[in-house]
Design a protein around this motif. Structure first.
Motif, PDB file in Angstrom:
ATOM      1  N   LEU A   1      52.417  -5.376 -46.329  1.00 39.57           N
ATOM      2  CA  LEU A   1      52.915  -6.643 -46.871  1.00 39.57           C
ATOM      3  C   LEU A   1      53.604  -6.431 -48.210  1.00 39.57           C
ATOM      4  CD1 LEU A   1      49.908  -8.985 -45.998  1.00 39.57           C
ATOM      5  CD2 LEU A   1      52.121  -8.823 -44.841  1.00 39.57           C
ATOM      6  N   ARG A   2      53.071  -5.524 -49.010  1.00 37.34           N
ATOM      7  CA  ARG A   2      53.709  -5.224 -50.297  1.00 37.34           C
ATOM      8  C   ARG A   2      55.096  -4.625 -50.084  1.00 37.34           C
ATOM      9  NH1 ARG A   2      49.732  -2.656 -52.422  1.00 37.34           N
ATOM     10  NH2 ARG A   2      50.375  -0.544 -51.893  1.00 37.34           N
ATOM     11  N   SER A   3      55.234  -3.799 -49.049  1.00 39.21           N
ATOM     12  CA  SER A   3      56.530  -3.182 -48.777  1.00 39.21           C
ATOM     13  C   SER A   3      57.555  -4.199 -48.296  1.00 39.21           C
ATOM     14  CB  SER A   3      56.378  -2.075 -47.727  1.00 39.21           C
ATOM     15  OG  SER A   3      56.111  -2.618 -46.442  1.00 39.21           O
TER      16      SER A   3
ATOM     17  N   ILE B   1      50.919 -16.003 -41.870  1.00 37.10           N
ATOM     18  CA  ILE B   1      51.797 -15.939 -43.046  1.00 37.10           C
ATOM     19  C   ILE B   1      53.268 -16.003 -42.633  1.00 37.10           C
ATOM     20  CG2 ILE B   1      50.147 -14.668 -44.451  1.00 37.10           C
ATOM     21  CD1 ILE B   1      51.608 -12.113 -43.777  1.00 37.10           C
ATOM     22  N   ASN B   2      53.505 -16.440 -41.383  1.00 38.07           N
ATOM     23  CA  ASN B   2      54.868 -16.608 -40.885  1.00 38.07           C
ATOM     24  C   ASN B   2      55.677 -15.315 -40.995  1.00 38.07           C
ATOM     25  OD1 ASN B   2      56.964 -18.091 -39.719  1.00 38.07           O
ATOM     26  ND2 ASN B   2      57.812 -18.668 -41.710  1.00 38.07           N
ATOM     27  N   MET B   3      55.069 -14.202 -40.575  1.00 40.44           N
ATOM     28  CA  MET B   3      55.724 -12.903 -40.643  1.00 40.44           C
ATOM     29  C   MET B   3      56.056 -12.419 -39.243  1.00 40.44           C
ATOM     30  SD  MET B   3      54.250  -9.318 -42.156  1.00 40.44           S
ATOM     31  CE  MET B   3      53.117  -9.146 -40.767  1.00 40.44           C
ATOM     32  N   LYS B   4      57.318 -12.102 -39.015  1.00 38.35           N
ATOM     33  CA  LYS B   4      57.750 -11.629 -37.705  1.00 38.35           C
ATOM     34  C   LYS B   4      57.353 -10.176 -37.489  1.00 38.35           C
ATOM     35  CE  LYS B   4      62.050 -12.425 -38.560  1.00 38.35           C
ATOM     36  NZ  LYS B   4      63.510 -12.550 -38.402  1.00 38.35           N
ATOM     37  N   GLY B   5      57.397  -9.734 -36.238  1.00 32.02           N
ATOM     38  CA  GLY B   5      57.038  -8.364 -35.916  1.00 32.02           C
ATOM     39  C   GLY B   5      58.046  -7.353 -36.441  1.00 32.02           C
ATOM     40  N   CYS B   6      57.588  -6.137 -36.626  1.00 31.55           N
ATOM     41  CA  CYS B   6      58.437  -5.095 -37.201  1.00 31.55           C
ATOM     42  C   CYS B   6      59.066  -4.220 -36.120  1.00 31.55           C
ATOM     43  CB  CYS B   6      57.610  -4.218 -38.137  1.00 31.55           C
ATOM     44  SG  CYS B   6      56.554  -3.020 -37.263  1.00 31.55           S
ATOM     45  N   ILE B   7      59.970  -3.364 -36.551  1.00 31.85           N
ATOM     46  CA  ILE B   7      60.482  -2.281 -35.714  1.00 31.85           C
ATOM     47  C   ILE B   7      59.645  -1.057 -36.061  1.00 31.85           C
ATOM     48  CG2 ILE B   7      62.460  -0.798 -35.210  1.00 31.85           C
ATOM     49  CD1 ILE B   7      64.249  -3.142 -36.047  1.00 31.85           C
ATOM     50  N   PHE B   8      58.863  -0.588 -35.105  1.00 26.61           N
ATOM     51  CA  PHE B   8      57.916   0.502 -35.354  1.00 26.61           C
ATOM     52  C   PHE B   8      58.456   1.786 -34.743  1.00 26.61           C
ATOM     53  CE2 PHE B   8      54.124   3.054 -34.935  1.00 26.61           C
ATOM     54  CZ  PHE B   8      53.376   2.731 -36.067  1.00 26.61           C
ATOM     55  N   LEU B   9      58.806   2.749 -35.588  1.00 25.11           N
ATOM     56  CA  LEU B   9      59.324   4.037 -35.137  1.00 25.11           C
ATOM     57  C   LEU B   9      58.277   5.113 -35.404  1.00 25.11           C
ATOM     58  CD1 LEU B   9      62.924   3.829 -36.662  1.00 25.11           C
ATOM     59  CD2 LEU B   9      62.146   3.032 -34.426  1.00 25.11           C
ATOM     60  N   SER B  10      58.180   6.072 -34.502  1.00 22.04           N
ATOM     61  CA  SER B  10      57.165   7.105 -34.678  1.00 22.04           C
ATOM     62  C   SER B  10      57.693   8.476 -34.286  1.00 22.04           C
ATOM     63  CB  SER B  10      55.915   6.780 -33.842  1.00 22.04           C
ATOM     64  OG  SER B  10      56.218   6.774 -32.461  1.00 22.04           O
ATOM     65  N   GLY B  11      57.149   9.483 -34.944  1.00 22.90           N
ATOM     66  CA  GLY B  11      57.463  10.879 -34.641  1.00 22.90           C
ATOM     67  C   GLY B  11      56.226  11.715 -34.910  1.00 22.90           C
ATOM     68  N   LYS B  12      56.255  12.967 -34.493  1.00 27.64           N
ATOM     69  CA  LYS B  12      55.054  13.796 -34.585  1.00 27.64           C
ATOM     70  C   LYS B  12      55.421  15.239 -34.897  1.00 27.64           C
ATOM     71  CE  LYS B  12      50.875  14.735 -31.853  1.00 27.64           C
ATOM     72  NZ  LYS B  12      50.203  14.462 -30.557  1.00 27.64           N
ATOM     73  N   PHE B  13      54.830  15.781 -35.960  1.00 26.58           N
ATOM     74  CA  PHE B  13      55.021  17.193 -36.279  1.00 26.58           C
ATOM     75  C   PHE B  13      54.290  18.054 -35.253  1.00 26.58           C
ATOM     76  CE2 PHE B  13      56.042  15.682 -40.606  1.00 26.58           C
ATOM     77  CZ  PHE B  13      57.197  16.402 -40.817  1.00 26.58           C
ATOM     78  N   ASP B  14      54.869  19.208 -34.965  1.00 27.49           N
ATOM     79  CA  ASP B  14      54.311  20.128 -33.982  1.00 27.49           C
ATOM     80  C   ASP B  14      54.119  21.482 -34.650  1.00 27.49           C
ATOM     81  OD1 ASP B  14      53.924  21.993 -31.857  1.00 27.49           O
ATOM     82  OD2 ASP B  14      54.967  20.667 -30.466  1.00 27.49           O
ATOM     83  N   LYS B  15      52.938  22.049 -34.512  1.00 28.47           N
ATOM     84  CA  LYS B  15      52.658  23.344 -35.155  1.00 28.47           C
ATOM     85  C   LYS B  15      53.559  24.461 -34.637  1.00 28.47           C
ATOM     86  CE  LYS B  15      48.898  24.390 -31.927  1.00 28.47           C
ATOM     87  NZ  LYS B  15      47.456  24.666 -31.790  1.00 28.47           N
TER      88      LYS B  15
END
Length: 245
Positions: free
Chosen positions: A79-81, A117-131
């Protein structure tokens, strides 16, 4: 050392998907990598430089239950962001304490939004480090952005956003935007194709160039969408030095 902790988890049966070693040959490969490049495995991270919130999780439970305090901290940071400025949170803890469950629960909350709080959904992007992919800097970040570009290009309803992103990237980066498409292949579906760019830069210069291009891409898509943008990167313990520099 993460390698030792991983082996202990394996021996105790506390498996966590592909975060654990499946055979001794994997351990031997990492031991060899540790001898050849100790800095990749054995280094101190100044977390004050990379995060504003750090959640250190204990082993009181290996499930989602009992994580209300940590979840509240993530919500507060999120929320702060949105209402103030960009923010970063890191979830820390031993394997099996519920880090992934906490992240998944937060992802569901952020994508659905908060009606109170009348907040719409976000765009959630994800990635993953690989050893095993530490020789490919920024790969989880580029992968997350590539999925975003695929999402834009496959949705007719997002044409206006795609055009906005394309125009903003070309304005900000000029011809360099086509160099970025080499790291984010699906970006070509949005900006079109261009003849090959000059790639005569050395390795270090190329990494700095790619870091700049990815940061510009993140900035453009953050203000090109009405919804908040969240980037989740998993398995930070396997991050290469260039990606966290």
């Amino acid at each position: 050392c993460d390698l030792i902790g991983n082996m202990i988890d394996c021996s105790s049966g506390d498996f966590s998907g592909d975060e654990t070693y499946s055979c001794m040959s994997d351990v031997q490969k990492d031991l060899k990598l540790m001898l050849e490049s100790p800095g990749v495995y054995l280094r101190d991270l100044d977390l004050d430089l990379v995060c504003n919130v750090g959640l250190q999780m204990d082993d009181r439970t290996a499930t989602w239950y009992g994580r209300d305090a940590e979840f509240a901290s993530l919500k507060e940071t999120y929320l702060r962001s949105i209402f103030d400025q960009c923010d970063v949170a890191i979830i820390c803890g031993q394997q099996g304490v519920g880090k992934s469950s906490l992240a998944q629960e937060f992802a569901q909350y952020a994508k659905l939004g908060d009606e109170e709080i009348n907040m719409k959904g976000c765009i959630f992007l994800s990635g993953k480090f690989d050893k095993l992919k530490q020789s490919q800097p920024f790969s989880p970040i580029a992968s997350a952005f590539n999925k975003y570009c695929e999402w834009l290009s496959l949705s007719d309803e997002k044409n206006s956003i795609a055009e906005k992103v394309s125009g903003a990237l070309k304005l900000a980066l000029g011809q360099e935007v086509y160099a970025l498409a080499k790291a984010i292949p699906n970006l070509s579906n949005i900006i079109g194709t261009e003849p090959d760019m000059d790639e005569s830069d050395g390795v270090e210069d190329a990494q700095k160039r790619l870091r700049y291009l990815l940061s510009q891409f993140a900035e453009v898509i953050s203000y090109s969408n009405d919804a908040p943008l969240v980037l989740f990167i998993d398995n930070l313990q396997w991050a290469d030095s260039a990606s966290i520099a």
